[in-house]
Design a protein around this motif. Structure first.
Motif, PDB file in Angstrom:
ATOM      1  N   ALA A 146       0.917  -1.180   0.016  1.00 29.55           N
ATOM      2  CA  ALA A 146      -0.042   0.084   0.167  1.00 29.55           C
ATOM      3  C   ALA A 146       0.907   1.288  -0.022  1.00 29.55           C
ATOM      4  CB  ALA A 146      -1.012   0.030   1.143  1.00 29.55           C
ATOM      5  N   LEU A 147       1.901   1.258   0.725  1.00 28.69           N
ATOM      6  CA  LEU A 147       2.951   2.407   0.700  1.00 28.69           C
ATOM      7  C   LEU A 147       3.138   2.732  -1.053  1.00 28.69           C
ATOM      8  CD1 LEU A 147       5.855   1.584   2.968  1.00 28.69           C
ATOM      9  CD2 LEU A 147       4.259   3.400   3.363  1.00 28.69           C
ATOM     10  N   GLY A 148       3.436   1.747  -1.718  1.00 35.48           N
ATOM     11  CA  GLY A 148       3.791   2.017  -3.120  1.00 35.48           C
ATOM     12  C   GLY A 148       2.511   2.754  -3.960  1.00 35.48           C
ATOM     13  N   VAL A 149       1.362   2.135  -3.363  1.00 34.29           N
ATOM     14  CA  VAL A 149       0.184   2.573  -4.144  1.00 34.29           C
ATOM     15  C   VAL A 149       0.092   4.135  -3.855  1.00 34.29           C
ATOM     16  CG1 VAL A 149      -2.203   2.483  -4.208  1.00 34.29           C
ATOM     17  CG2 VAL A 149      -1.075   0.498  -4.362  1.00 34.29           C
ATOM     18  N   ASN A 150       0.276   4.404  -2.419  1.00 39.50           N
ATOM     19  CA  ASN A 150       0.350   5.806  -2.301  1.00 39.50           C
ATOM     20  C   ASN A 150       1.241   6.571  -3.114  1.00 39.50           C
ATOM     21  OD1 ASN A 150      -1.614   5.534  -0.225  1.00 39.50           O
ATOM     22  ND2 ASN A 150      -0.286   5.689   1.500  1.00 39.50           N
ATOM     23  N   LEU A 151       2.955   6.288  -2.907  1.00 38.51           N
ATOM     24  CA  LEU A 151       3.680   6.964  -3.430  1.00 38.51           C
ATOM     25  C   LEU A 151       3.330   7.115  -5.013  1.00 38.51           C
ATOM     26  CD1 LEU A 151       6.254   8.402  -3.361  1.00 38.51           C
ATOM     27  CD2 LEU A 151       7.466   6.143  -3.641  1.00 38.51           C
ATOM     28  N   VAL A 152       3.106   6.043  -5.781  1.00 43.55           N
ATOM     29  CA  VAL A 152       2.902   6.401  -7.089  1.00 43.55           C
ATOM     30  C   VAL A 152       2.042   7.415  -7.515  1.00 43.55           C
ATOM     31  CG1 VAL A 152       2.284   4.930  -9.062  1.00 43.55           C
ATOM     32  CG2 VAL A 152       4.089   3.989  -7.381  1.00 43.55           C
ATOM     33  N   ARG A 153       0.834   7.033  -6.912  1.00 47.03           N
ATOM     34  CA  ARG A 153      -0.374   7.956  -7.285  1.00 47.03           C
ATOM     35  C   ARG A 153       0.173   9.471  -7.091  1.00 47.03           C
ATOM     36  NH1 ARG A 153      -5.352   5.691  -4.222  1.00 47.03           N
ATOM     37  NH2 ARG A 153      -5.776   4.039  -5.661  1.00 47.03           N
ATOM     38  N   GLN A 154       0.834   9.805  -5.675  1.00 48.72           N
ATOM     39  CA  GLN A 154       0.992  11.099  -5.425  1.00 48.72           C
ATOM     40  C   GLN A 154       2.176  11.633  -6.048  1.00 48.72           C
ATOM     41  OE1 GLN A 154       1.409  11.289  -1.082  1.00 48.72           O
ATOM     42  NE2 GLN A 154      -0.562   9.876  -0.607  1.00 48.72           N
ATOM     43  N   TYR A 155       2.980  10.749  -6.827  1.00 49.52           N
ATOM     44  CA  TYR A 155       4.364  11.286  -7.373  1.00 49.52           C
ATOM     45  C   TYR A 155       3.607  11.705  -8.648  1.00 49.52           C
ATOM     46  CZ  TYR A 155       9.044  10.624  -9.298  1.00 49.52           C
ATOM     47  OH  TYR A 155      10.436  10.983  -9.654  1.00 49.52           O
ATOM     48  N   ARG A 156       2.758  11.019  -9.502  1.00 46.95           N
ATOM     49  CA  ARG A 156       2.166  11.304 -10.561  1.00 46.95           C
ATOM     50  C   ARG A 156       1.464  12.704 -10.292  1.00 46.95           C
ATOM     51  NH1 ARG A 156       2.597  10.165 -15.855  1.00 46.95           N
ATOM     52  NH2 ARG A 156       2.948   8.098 -15.325  1.00 46.95           N
ATOM     53  N   GLN A 157       0.610  12.859  -9.280  1.00 45.71           N
ATOM     54  CA  GLN A 157      -0.159  14.015  -8.992  1.00 45.71           C
ATOM     55  C   GLN A 157       0.734  15.250  -8.827  1.00 45.71           C
ATOM     56  OE1 GLN A 157      -2.699  12.582  -5.831  1.00 45.71           O
ATOM     57  NE2 GLN A 157      -3.962  11.330  -6.959  1.00 45.71           N
TER      58      GLN A 157
END
Lengths: 307, 392
Positions: free
Chosen positions: B227-238
């Motif tokens: 789930a850490l990676g899900v958070n990071l990937v979304r926020q990195y893109r955003q």
């Protein structure tokens, strides 16, 4: 650290604080008014996120999902109240903690059974794809601005409701002296159910808003719940104003700690240990501040007077 | 079985659409205790692992090495004590011939002694800690995955090959995170602009993303599982940082891509296999896997598939004599099956010697997201601990 970066970090802190406020507001109402410790508040946050994501995917619109998640969260909250919590109001806090912890385990496993253990795909909010460039190379997503706006609106709405309406007056009176309000002919149980429903809906709303930014996964409410408890303890249990101030405070402390501690420690130790100690200290900082505030003012920053 | 475990199993069953449980067979056959995390936070990986194994057994007509195979699926619940209790029961009561599976290193570490001391073969399909690769290597222990450091080191080599001068490193603040940073730096010789250690409970990365934007690195390297990676990937893109190359390990893979969605497009990962491998074995595996389970297999499933093939081939070479442990061991040290990875052999420490690839998240023609191979980075790579192993 440049001034620009510092401003950005302050904004980030305020935004984390507002998200925490959305979760903590419902918790502090229920805890303060009903003297009921609801550990399952985090589960209601999680369910809000799941319902919004599922309905949003089904209907092809994030906003529709968010809108429908509100009544569904309310219903789930009322159902939980009717089935479990109602029987706990007269019991002591330990019984409440045990029973609501049981609700966490049950609901989380139910969520795993229905949606699986992997994080869920969440529709992105239409119309909020872009953002504003707040420093070179860094975009501030406009959806996060929407979260800030929503948090401020909820804060205002709650303040009006609790401080300026008849229902709010009864809620405040019930918090101070429930038997007296009951003796005056007010159905205190109906009042409590109403408060609980609002609390559940707020938690669901916060979860639904968090969906596009954070991972929607089982257990997503646990970390948030702990911070929300820190917020309401710092703010003074039962105080909406206290929850707001404390949430912003916690958001700022957490963010600035993470942003600056590793660099500050580098002045006194070598780089690699500064990074690791800094990171460890930053994650403890919120709790250290909570302990300090409780030492100076045991009832929190904005204590609610009780009869 | 307690209620939690029961619920977990029910959950897993509902989701995979298939209830494996016990696959009964005629005696005398081969019994395998397959340990996977099927409830709790790591269940997505455990499900991949189990499904990969079961597909292999299906491809082998329910047999391993010609013997009718029975797979006992054991849910370790990501709790070492639970794993030990259940594995002991499988060893003593069910008399399993092989214990396989194992998503997490801490579970492998817990069951390692009970299994090997009972003289039973232990095949890890995912966990690859350094503990058993060097001095702690064991004749009864094999792994079909990798030694963890190799994956992180592959990304270090990528950053080196691409000529990046300044790389920003961000990992969770626990042992595996520190190992990831060390593995990356073992091959990357440029400047590490900054290293951030985040708590495992991190929700919002905006503080860290602002730091990254301010540092303007040539690339970032990160290891953010689950789930850490899900958070990071979304926020990195955003946060609009996607123009800075996103190098990662165990952060974007087939277990997290359904949740990360298009936010992960173009992000890089290092792996020993990807679902677009062109060889015939891999294509059949991916095709049948998706038909049977309805999702894209990741390296977890592929390694479990190879684990079953390793056992099958070993038992065949040993002439079906399960009691002849020396023959079985010798056979598994020189596996004759064709891996989904193509190039694959066992090193002296029973960890694979294999190629590692740079992979990128892409959208397949059918609209599903999957990792795709970009290029080979390390050829026939042996892990850094193998030299310390003195196999008895």
């Amino acid at each position: 650290m440049s001034l620009n970066l510092l401003l950005v970090q302050l904004l980030n802190g305020a935004q984390l604080g507002i998200l925490l406020f959305l979760v903590a507001a419902g918790l502090t109402l229920v805890f303060g008014v009903m003297d009921f410790i609801n550990l399952a508040h985090g589960v209601q946050y999680m369910l809000g996120a799941y319902v919004a994501a599922t309905l949003g995917t089904l209907l092809g619109s994030f906003w529709l999902g968010l809108l429908l998640a509100l009544p569904v969260s309310l219903l789930i909250g009322l159902l939980l109240e009717w089935v479990v919590f109602r029987h706990l109001y007269r019991r002591d806090h330990l019984a409440q903690v045990l029973a609501t912890f049981g609700v966490i385990l049950t609901v989380e496993d139910a969520v795993r059974a229905i949606w699986g253990s992997s994080p869920l795909a969440v529709p992105q909010p239409e119309g909020f794809a872009g953002g504003i460039e707040i420093m070179p190379g860094l975009t501030y997503p406009s959806f996060r601005l929407a979260i800030i706006a929503a948090g401020l609106l909820v804060a205002l709405g709650l303040w009006l409701l609790v401080d300026r309406t008849r229902a709010g007056m009864l809620v405040r009176a019930g918090a101070t002296n429930a038997p007296m309000v009951s003796a005056l002919g007010v159905d205190i149980h109906k009042l409590f159910t109403l408060v609980f429903g609002i609390g559940a809906m707020l938690a669901g709303f916060a979860g639904a808003l968090a969906g596009p930014v954070f991972a929607v996964a089982p257990g997503m409410g646990d970390g948030v719940l702990i911070l929300a408890f820190v917020v309401i303890v710092i703010g003074g249990i039962g105080s909406i104003r206290g929850a707001f101030v404390a949430a912003i405070l916690v958001g700022l402390i957490d963010t600035l700690g993470r942003a600056m501690l590793p660099d500050l420690l580098r002045l006194v130790m070598d780089a690699s240990s500064a990074r690791q100690t800094g990171a460890a200290l930053a994650s403890m900082l919120v709790y250290i501040v909570m302990a300090a505030i409780l030492f100076l003012s045991p009832a929190g920053l904005f204590p609610v007077r009780r009869g | 079985m307690n209620r939690r475990a029961l619920l977990g199993t029910a959950a897993a069953a509902t989701f995979s659409g298939a209830m494996p449980g016990l696959v009964r067979a005629q005696a005398p056959g081969i019994k395998v205790g397959f340990v996977a995390t099927l409830s709790g936070a790591g269940a997505a990986l455990g499900t991949q692992l189990r499904d990969g194994w079961l597909l292999a057994v299906k491809h082998l007509d329910g047999k391993l090495g010609g013997l009718p195979a029975e797979t006992l699926v054991i849910d370790d619940e990501l709790k070492p004590d639970v794993a030990v209790t259940k594995v002991r029961a499988a060893l003593e009561r069910d008399k399993v011939n092989v214990v396989a599976g194992l998503v997490y290193s801490n579970i492998l570490q817990a069951v390692f002694r009970p299994v090997t001391e009972s003289g039973t073969f232990l095949i890890s399909a995912n966990a690859g800690p350094s503990t058993f690769a060097g001095r702690g290597c064991n004749p009864l222990f094999f792994t079909t995955s990798y030694q963890n450091d190799q994956v992180h080191a592959t990304m270090g080599q990528v950053a080196q090959d691409e000529g990046y001068k300044r790389v920003f490193v961000m990992v969770p603040n626990y042992q595996a995170g520190k190992d990831a940073a060390a593995g990356f730096k073992s091959r990357f010789k440029g400047e590490v602009v900054d290293e951030i250690y985040v708590p495992l409970t991190q929700l919002d990365f905006s503080t860290e993303l602002a730091k990254i934007a301010a540092a303007k690195p040539d690339a970032i390297f990160t290891f953010m599982p689950g789930a850490l990676g899900v958070n990071l990937v979304r926020q990195y893109r955003q946060a609009g940082l996607a123009s800075t190359p996103f190098l990662s390990s165990f952060t974007v893979d087939e277990s997290t891509l359904p949740a990360q969605g298009e936010a992960a497009l173009g992000f890089y990962t290092a792996a020993n296999w990807a679902p677009d491998f062109p060889n015939e074995v891999s294509r059949r595996f991916v095709r049948d896997f998706e038909a049977a389970y309805g999702y894209v297999p990741g390296t977890y499933a592929a390694q479990a598939y190879d684990a079953a093939m390793l056992v099958d081939d070993g038992v065949k070479q040993a002439g079906g004599r399960l009691a002849d442990k020396a023959a079985l061991r010798a056979a598994m040290e020189k596996p004759g099956f064709t891996s989904v990875r193509g190039n694959f052999r066992m090193g002296a420490n029973h960890y694979p010697v294999q190629d590692f690839y740079l992979c990128k998240v892409a959208k397949r023609p059918d609209g599903k997201l999957a990792t795709e191979t970009v290029r080979k980075v390390l050829s026939e790579d042996t892990d850094p601990y193998a030299a310390e192993c003195r196999m008895r």
